[in-house]
Design an enzyme around this catalytic site. Structure first.
Site, short mmCIF file in Angstrom:
data_model
loop_
_atom_site.label_atom_id
_atom_site.label_comp_id
_atom_site.label_asym_id
_atom_site.label_seq_id
_atom_site.Cartn_x
_atom_site.Cartn_y
_atom_site.Cartn_z
CD GLU A 230 -3.23 -0.89 2.25
OE1 GLU A 230 -2.79 -0.48 3.21
OE2 GLU A 230 -4.19 -1.50 1.83
CD GLU B 55 -3.88 -6.33 2.40
OE1 GLU B 55 -4.58 -5.33 3.22
OE2 GLU B 55 -2.88 -5.89 2.33
C1 GLA Z 1 -4.24 -3.14 4.85
C2 GLA Z 1 -2.86 -3.23 4.97
C3 GLA Z 1 -2.67 -4.83 5.71
C4 GLA Z 1 -3.73 -4.69 7.17
C5 GLA Z 1 -5.04 -4.01 6.56
C6 GLA Z 1 -6.10 -4.31 7.71
O1 GLA Z 1 -4.97 -3.29 3.86
O2 GLA Z 1 -2.11 -3.52 3.80
O3 GLA Z 1 -1.46 -4.96 6.26
O4 GLA Z 1 -3.17 -3.38 8.02
O5 GLA Z 1 -4.91 -3.06 6.08
O6 GLA Z 1 -7.38 -3.95 7.27
#
Ligand code: GLA
Length: 676
Positions: free
Chosen positions: A161, A314
């Site tokens: 991210e 995710e």
């Molecule tokens: C993000 C991060 C993960 C985790 C999630 C929790 O997407 O990439 O590492 O922290 O949020 O929702």
């Protein structure tokens, strides 16, 4: 063949070989070895065939400078491979170990108030730091050299991210380099930013700073360029690690996880730097409109990949832990969310994360295997999804065709929301979502495209809020209209040039001829009513709010005018052949009437013959030969379909109507109906 083309083929081959990918982030370094064997056994039981390993493992691999602790990673990769689980191996650069910041404080980011952030959480790095980048390179290179040929590794995942912003001294230097490349010389920059305003003239690039804390408003052009620079700087961090992985001989696809309409990265410039688009999506179960909102994000992801399938990298299987109040998802809701992504072009359904963390900041964040263990509805839901995805392998790789484009541009979003504008109540994302909802209610997918992209393929083009519009984009809109497309343009569009300077003349200057109307100002407005032309719009009274332009027609017909108050009689909605214009933020009924009018004029309709607007909460989307029907609402829905379609999820054949219970999903296959 370019390495990108062959890497993309490797992804497609993986999906063809294994079916839709299913799994999630897997952090074995956070657990003792005994647990790994149970993990892998349960992954198999759940149908997990793909996991992302190592995202936060930098400090485990390099506990002190220069160390390389590979044994655990060797072991887990072998174990996963023996069990047929493919690995997306992460370059673990998102969270540097504490020693790095202590030894080299220059790797730490500085916020706009000059505060240097420290270790103890995650993401404490400056994308501009040459020291950080050298250490990130070194560990990534060593990782890739060690595992490029490992048979478990089928993909690479760089960082996590990307979104860090830094205002420190090294960032200032890098920003200046970026500005020099963009503007050439300082006088060109002074002109582009109009620094004569408030005595901001710079005599040399060395005087320019990132937008740190100032006494009052910052130059909006400086702010816009800093956002562009920050996105480019993050992209450079990603790209050099991708190149390091490639240079180590890795042939697998390489990606990093996007975050939908994320405010700190212009994914239009990122998209062709990844081999496969992947995205993290966390719709809020408390938001009644989250289904259409996430559908829009999914359409964006598909569009970023040029229509090719993408990965849901995710999501959460139940509650997240980072909102103020975290509602869980039922297993049925989690399943529907996954199937929605498949319907809209995803070939991979992954979660954060496989096993719920027993401690640490995310201890209450849900996971596929929760604290409660296997005797839980969440884990049973995980297994059900694994089974469902196997049934849907026929859609892998298939596209979601559409005749509709909705225009979106990060620069325009950034510039259009700088402070000190006619109203702070106009939100680009809110307008985008409202406009998209009219499509979604009709089962019409959209390509989310940059205004400068080619528009010839589309029969309807929606422009909810294009604050910045280039002459090229204006010309291509006019060309599309001349070619028979319907164009719908929202208020406060075509306002500024690429440097956020206001275009001079009656607005929208570059679109005036196309829309057959023009305005002399933009202003916040008090809520007011609209008077609709005969035959236009719904029977219920319609209103306008937020922002209005003082429109004057110059050939267009008036579909709605303001009624009462200062704006009485001033056109609010106009139509000039195929060009529809909204000179105000109008209520949902009026907006929907415009969009449905444009769709009808272009003969664009949804996937269910004879049904214009779908039953409340029902989503319909066609991918490949499969019609997905997802009921996000609270009442049963029923729609007519071709008799004899085969439901891939239930094995049933349809009659000439199909009912979808609340929360349920149908995946009706046309191709298979003939075979079964
Ligand atoms: C993000 C991060 C993960 C985790 C999630 C929790 O997407 O990439 O590492 O922290 O949020 O929702």
């Amino acid at each position: 063949m370019s390495s990108q083309t062959s890497a993309r083929r490797a992804f497609d081959a993986l999906i063809t070989e294994r079916g839709l990918a299913f799994g999630g982030d897997y952090n074995p370094e956070q657990w003792p070895r005994e647990v790994w064997h149970e993990d892998v056994r349960l992954m198999r039981e759940a149908g997990v065939n793909f996991v992302t390993v190592g995202v936060f493992s930098w400090a485990t691999i390099e506990p002190r400078e220069g160390a390389r602790e590979w044994a655990w990673l060797d072991e887990i990769l072998d174990l996963l491979h023996e069990n047929g689980i493919a690995v997306d191996l992460a370059a673990p650069v998102a969270s540097p170990p504490p020693w790095l910041g202590l030894q080299h404080p220059d790797v730490l980011p500085v916020d706009r108030d000059g505060v240097r952030l420290v270790a103890g959480s995650r993401n404490q790095f400056s994308p501009a730091s040459s020291t950080y980048r050298a250490y990130a390179q070194a560990i990534t290179r060593d990782l890739a050299e060690r595992y490029a040929q490992h048979p478990a590794v089928r993909m690479w995942h760089v960082g996590n991210e990307y979104g860090q912003i830094d205002h420190g001294d090294e960032a200032a230097r890098e920003f200046r380099f970026w500005l020099r490349r963009r503007h050439g010389d300082i006088e060109t920059l002074n002109a582009a930013w109009n620094t004569a305003f408030w005595s901001q003239r710079y005599d040399s690039f060395d005087e320019i700073l990132p937008p740190r804390r100032t006494p009052y408003l910052i130059n909006p052009a400086q702010s816009l360029d800093f956002r562009r620079y920050s996105s480019d700087q993050l992209l450079a961090c990603y790209a050099e690690l991708r190149d390091a992985i490639r240079a180590a001989g890795a042939a697998q696809p390489i990606t990093t996880n996007f975050m939908g309409f994320f405010a700190h990265a212009d994914y239009h410039s990122w998209a062709d730097q990844v081999d496969v688009i992947s995205d993290d999506q966390y719709p809020d179960p408390a938001d009644p409109q989250s289904a259409s909102g996430i559908a829009l994000v999914q359409d964006l992801m598909r569009s970023l990949g040029g229509g090719r399938s993408w990965m849901l990298m995710e999501q959460s299987i139940s509650a997240v832990s980072w909102r103020e109040h975290n509602l869980p998802k039922s297993p049925q809701r989690a399943r529907r969310d996954s199937l929605q992504a498949v319907a809209r072009g995803a070939d991979a359904i992954c979660y954060f994360q496989w096993r719920q963390a027993r401690s640490g900041a995310e201890r209450f964040h849900s996971a596929m295997l929760p604290h409660a263990g296997t005797d839980s509805d969440v884990f049973r839901g995980t297994c059900r999804q694994g089974a469902d995805l196997k049934l849907l392998s026929a859609v892998a790789g298939a596209r979601v065709p559409t005749d509709v484009a909705i225009l979106f541009d990060w620069s325009s979003w950034w510039a259009g929301e700088e402070p000190a504008r006619p109203t702070e109540r106009l939100s680009t994302m809110q307008q985008l979502n409202r406009w998209y909802r009219s499509l979604w209610r009709r089962g019409i997918a959209a390509d989310v495209v940059h205004p400068d992209a080619g528009l010839d393929a589309y029969r309807v083009i929606l422009v909810p809020h294009a604050y910045i519009l280039s002459p090229e984009a204006a010309a291509s809109l006019a060309g599309a209209a001349a070619g028979g497309a319907q164009i719908v343009i929202g208020p406060f569009s075509g306002v500024a040039d690429e440097h956020a300077a206001i275009l001079q003349g009656r607005s929208p200057v570059l679109l005036r001829e196309l829309i057959g109307a023009s305005a002399e100002e933009w202003a916040g407005m008090r809520p007011g009513m609209l008077r609709l032309a005969d035959g236009f719009g719904p029977a219920e009274p319609q209103s306008a709010d937020v922002l209005a332009e003082r429109l004057r027609t110059e050939g267009a017909e008036v579909l709605a005018a303001h009624s009462g108050g200062d704006l009485d009689g001033i056109p609010a909605i106009t139509r000039n052949g195929g060009a529809w214009y909204l000179g105000a933020v109008v209520s949902d009924g009026a907006l929907d009437a415009v969009i449905s009018g444009a769709l009808a004029a272009a003969s664009v309709s949804g996937p269910i013959a004879g049904v214009d607007v779908l039953p409340e909460g029902l989503e319909a989307v066609r991918r490949g030969g499969v019609l997905f029907l997802l009921n996000h609402g609270e009442s049963p829905a029923e729609v007519p379909v071709t008799a004899g379609l085969f439901d891939l999820l239930t094995g049933e054949k349809t009659a000439d109507t199909v009912g979808i219970a609340p929360g349920e999903v149908r995946a009706l296959s046309e191709a298979l109906s003939e075979r079964h």
